[in-house]
Scaffold this active site. Structure first.
Site, PDB file in Angstrom:
ATOM      1  N   HIS A  55      -4.497  -0.937  -5.390  1.00 26.78           N
ATOM      2  CA  HIS A  55      -4.985  -1.620  -4.195  1.00 26.78           C
ATOM      3  C   HIS A  55      -4.670  -0.721  -2.990  1.00 26.78           C
ATOM      4  O   HIS A  55      -3.566  -0.187  -2.894  1.00 26.78           O
ATOM      5  CB  HIS A  55      -4.291  -2.978  -4.056  1.00 26.78           C
ATOM      6  CG  HIS A  55      -4.535  -3.622  -2.739  1.00 26.78           C
ATOM      7  ND1 HIS A  55      -5.808  -3.813  -2.239  1.00 26.78           N
ATOM      8  CD2 HIS A  55      -3.687  -4.102  -1.792  1.00 26.78           C
ATOM      9  CE1 HIS A  55      -5.722  -4.372  -1.046  1.00 26.78           C
ATOM     10  NE2 HIS A  55      -4.453  -4.553  -0.757  1.00 26.78           N
TER      11      HIS A  55
ATOM     12  N   CYS B 284      -5.340 -10.223  -1.525  1.00 25.70           N
ATOM     13  CA  CYS B 284      -6.194  -9.155  -2.087  1.00 25.70           C
ATOM     14  C   CYS B 284      -6.202  -9.152  -3.613  1.00 25.70           C
ATOM     15  O   CYS B 284      -6.844  -8.303  -4.226  1.00 25.70           O
ATOM     16  CB  CYS B 284      -5.721  -7.796  -1.576  1.00 25.70           C
ATOM     17  SG  CYS B 284      -5.687  -7.725   0.221  1.00 25.70           S
TER      18      CYS B 284
ATOM     19  N   GLU C  46     -10.671 -13.641   0.471  1.00 24.13           N
ATOM     20  CA  GLU C  46      -9.703 -14.291   1.350  1.00 24.13           C
ATOM     21  C   GLU C  46     -10.314 -14.421   2.745  1.00 24.13           C
ATOM     22  O   GLU C  46      -9.612 -14.647   3.719  1.00 24.13           O
ATOM     23  CB  GLU C  46      -8.381 -13.534   1.378  1.00 24.13           C
ATOM     24  CG  GLU C  46      -8.484 -12.085   1.763  1.00 24.13           C
ATOM     25  CD  GLU C  46      -7.130 -11.413   1.820  1.00 24.13           C
ATOM     26  OE1 GLU C  46      -6.280 -11.896   2.583  1.00 24.13           O
ATOM     27  OE2 GLU C  46      -6.937 -10.405   1.118  1.00 24.13           O
TER      28      GLU C  46
HETATM   29  N1  COA Z   1       0.026  12.997  12.307  1.00 30.82           N
HETATM   30  C1  COA Z   1       0.220  12.705  11.000  1.00 30.82           C
HETATM   31  N2  COA Z   1       0.874  11.571  10.577  1.00 30.82           N
HETATM   32  C2  COA Z   1       1.312  10.728  11.519  1.00 30.82           C
HETATM   33  C3  COA Z   1       1.128  10.980  12.902  1.00 30.82           C
HETATM   34  C4  COA Z   1       0.433  12.162  13.277  1.00 30.82           C
HETATM   35  N3  COA Z   1       0.187  12.468  14.570  1.00 30.82           N
HETATM   36  N4  COA Z   1       1.674   9.952  13.590  1.00 30.82           N
HETATM   37  C5  COA Z   1       2.197   9.085  12.676  1.00 30.82           C
HETATM   38  N5  COA Z   1       1.973   9.562  11.426  1.00 30.82           N
HETATM   39  C6  COA Z   1       2.336   8.919  10.140  1.00 30.82           C
HETATM   40  C7  COA Z   1       3.720   8.312  10.133  1.00 30.82           C
HETATM   41  O1  COA Z   1       4.701   9.280   9.872  1.00 30.82           O
HETATM   42  C8  COA Z   1       3.563   7.295   9.000  1.00 30.82           C
HETATM   43  O2  COA Z   1       3.636   7.960   7.752  1.00 30.82           O
HETATM   44  P1  COA Z   1       4.724   7.523   6.643  1.00 30.82           P
HETATM   45  O3  COA Z   1       4.517   6.048   6.415  1.00 30.82           O
HETATM   46  O4  COA Z   1       4.358   8.343   5.462  1.00 30.82           O
HETATM   47  O5  COA Z   1       6.049   7.826   7.249  1.00 30.82           O
HETATM   48  C9  COA Z   1       2.118   6.825   9.141  1.00 30.82           C
HETATM   49  O6  COA Z   1       1.454   7.801   9.950  1.00 30.82           O
HETATM   50  C10 COA Z   1       1.995   5.472   9.809  1.00 30.82           C
HETATM   51  O7  COA Z   1       2.720   5.524  11.003  1.00 30.82           O
HETATM   52  P2  COA Z   1       3.559   4.264  11.512  1.00 30.82           P
HETATM   53  O8  COA Z   1       4.139   4.582  12.822  1.00 30.82           O
HETATM   54  O9  COA Z   1       4.433   3.774  10.415  1.00 30.82           O
HETATM   55  O10 COA Z   1       2.323   3.250  11.670  1.00 30.82           O
HETATM   56  P3  COA Z   1       2.187   1.891  12.417  1.00 30.82           P
HETATM   57  O11 COA Z   1       3.454   1.326  12.929  1.00 30.82           O
HETATM   58  O12 COA Z   1       1.094   2.102  13.386  1.00 30.82           O
HETATM   59  O13 COA Z   1       1.703   0.902  11.218  1.00 30.82           O
HETATM   60  C11 COA Z   1       0.793   0.053   9.191  1.00 30.82           C
HETATM   61  C12 COA Z   1       1.018   1.311  10.048  1.00 30.82           C
HETATM   62  C13 COA Z   1       0.087   0.486   7.907  1.00 30.82           C
HETATM   63  C14 COA Z   1       2.125  -0.612   8.835  1.00 30.82           C
HETATM   64  C15 COA Z   1      -0.123  -0.943   9.987  1.00 30.82           C
HETATM   65  O14 COA Z   1      -1.350  -0.321  10.244  1.00 30.82           O
HETATM   66  C16 COA Z   1      -0.361  -2.247   9.233  1.00 30.82           C
HETATM   67  O15 COA Z   1       0.470  -3.156   9.251  1.00 30.82           O
HETATM   68  N6  COA Z   1      -1.531  -2.378   8.551  1.00 30.82           N
HETATM   69  C17 COA Z   1      -1.832  -3.511   7.683  1.00 30.82           C
HETATM   70  C18 COA Z   1      -1.306  -3.227   6.305  1.00 30.82           C
HETATM   71  C19 COA Z   1      -1.713  -4.330   5.377  1.00 30.82           C
HETATM   72  O16 COA Z   1      -2.855  -4.715   5.378  1.00 30.82           O
HETATM   73  N7  COA Z   1      -0.787  -4.853   4.564  1.00 30.82           N
HETATM   74  C20 COA Z   1      -1.107  -6.006   3.758  1.00 30.82           C
HETATM   75  C21 COA Z   1      -1.821  -5.739   2.516  1.00 30.82           C
HETATM   76  S1  COA Z   1      -0.943  -4.774   1.334  1.00 30.82           S
END
Ligand code: COA
Length: 401
Positions: free
Chosen positions: A242, A120, A88
């Site tokens: 994935h 993906c 992609e």
């Molecule tokens: N210690 C341990 N864990 C921690 C933490 C810390 N200090 N701070 C946050 N976390 C955890 C959160 O609790 C969360 O866990 P959970 O989902 O099990 O509750 C996780 O870390 C992620 O935190 P969150 O605040 O939800 O992350 P974010 O808003 O920064 O976004 C994604 C995370 C994955 C949504 C973002 O990186 C994203 O959109 N990535 C792209 C995903 C993708 O490619 N999708 C398409 C293909 S499938």
């Protein structure tokens, strides 16, 4: 005239498999302060330690050729009449990236080459198309390559889930690694969870929506797989999901187990998934290649897999999912190259946040074209190099050339 007909009942599957990645890496702990996060958020919360980064003279073509070259060195090109390139990270709206790889590998001209796209997911479509071709003529082998660079906006929440990598595998009759089961399940629904318009180098993502869409689509694909005679969830030994970030795999395993009424908790789900996450924890998201890095990680790190039933669980945003299974073939250990894979990962050059940020900014400004790969830019260390665009034509060389 004697025209051959389809051969029935020949086992088909993955015969050999190999990978490549970018020459650089970023440790997520190094970018956490800029993003205002604790490193633990990435290490524990997302299940990511590092991400691979490509040099300006590396792209999906150079990684794909580097991933596939060992397969041709080990097995030759005889019987390969099809090259399926799943990506992609398209480099051209018209010409298949696979054609450049075909030339770099010196494959015979009696090969059909095509690029497949559905976020993906498309490497799994390629696996199924390849299996159908081989079932029709077991003397043929198909070269499948999944190669991608995951790029999101710098300073966005998705930035730590970037990565880069390629997995290449051959599909053949009487495979030496994974023999596919006949049953498979598929699912398509229209969801805007992740997309990359033609004018953008970086993808757009609705991260939280994507997590829910992933679970629903995989559940749909699994229901279809079951209806077609597939194994029950608890009859499957290993699950290669994935992994846009590796925590997604254990999240999915927990949620799906609960949906199917199985006794599962977070710690157990993490334990089951752990052998499939080692490479993706260090490489980051490689989109089409991610599921197959999961399979490679399992093969390279978990002993005594012969006879085990393994699920390949593919999800491509937008969205399409597929659930399929296969059995690990007796003697598969002969086909493994774990030391070589570790060497590739260990030899990546570490970039600090400032250098990485400057390099990514330049790539984004250049729309990923690197039209002037001049002096002073970092180079990759892999066997193939993108030398730039001349007269709107992309040029590649084998680095030793
Ligand atoms: N210690 C341990 N864990 C921690 C933490 C810390 N200090 N701070 C946050 N976390 C955890 C959160 O609790 C969360 O866990 P959970 O989902 O099990 O509750 C996780 O870390 C992620 O935190 P969150 O605040 O939800 O992350 P974010 O808003 O920064 O976004 C994604 C995370 C994955 C949504 C973002 O990186 C994203 O959109 N990535 C792209 C995903 C993708 O490619 N999708 C398409 C293909 S499938």
């Amino acid at each position: 005239m004697n025209v051959p007909t389809q051969a029935a009942g020949v086992p088909v599957g993955i015969d050999d498999i190999s990978f490549a990645t970018g020459s650089y890496r970023v440790d997520l702990a190094d970018i956490a302060p800029r993003l205002g996060a604790e490193p633990a958020k990435y290490h524990k919360g997302l299940g990511q330690e590092q991400m691979s980064v490509v040099a300006p003279d590396e792209d999906p073509v150079t990684m794909a050729a580097a991933a596939a070259a060992p397969l041709i060195e080990r097995g030759g090109a005889e019987g390969i009449r099809t090259l399926l390139f799943a990506t992609e990270t398209g480099i051209d709206q018209s010409k298949s990236a696979g054609v450049y790889v075909h030339a770099l590998l010196g494959l015979p001209d009696t090969v059909r080459t095509v690029e497949l796209k559905q976020a993906c997911y498309s490497a799994t479509a390629a696996l199924q198309f390849a299996a159908a071709l081989v079932a029709r003529n077991p003397a043929e082998r198909v070269l499948v390559i999944a190669s991608d660079i995951a790029r999101y906006d710098l300073d966005s929440a998705a930035e730590p889930t970037q990565g880069a990598g390629a997995v290449a595998f051959t599909v053949a009759a009487n495979p030496r690694i994974l023999r596919l089961d006949a049953a498979n399940g598929v699912h398509t629904s229209d969801v805007m969870d992740f997309w990359r318009p033609n004018y953008r180098t970086q993808a757009l993502v609705e991260g939280k929506l994507s997590i829910g869409a992933y679970i629903d689509a995989v559940a749909g694909a699994f229901a279809d797989y079951r209806e077609r005679g597939g194994a029950a969830f608890d009859e499957i030994d290993w699950f290669c999901y994935h992994q846009p970030f590796t925590k997604m795999a254990s999240k999915a395993h927990l949620m799906l187990s609960e949906r199917f009424g199985l006794d599962m908790d977070k710690a157990r789900a993490e334990e089951i998934i752990a052998p499939t996450t080692g490479y993706n924890r260090r490489i980051g998201n490689s989109y089409t290649a991610s599921t197959y890095f999961g399979l490679l990680s399992l093969l390279d790190t978990r002993p005594d897999l012969a006879g085990a039933r393994v699920a390949i669980i593919s999800y491509g945003s937008g969205c399409v999912a597929e659930f399929l299974t296969g059995r690990i073939v007796e003697g598969y250990e002969e086909m493994l190259h774990a030391e070589e894979h570790e060497r590739i990962l260990a030899e990546r050059i570490r970039l600090g946040d400032a250098d990485y940020y400057a390099m990514q900014t330049r790539v984004i400004e250049d729309q990923g074209n690197h039209s002037n790969i001049g002096e002073g830019l970092r180079r990759g260390t892999g066997p193939f190099s993108f030398t730039g665009v001349e007269g709107d034509k992309r040029r590649y060389v084998r680095r030793a050339d």
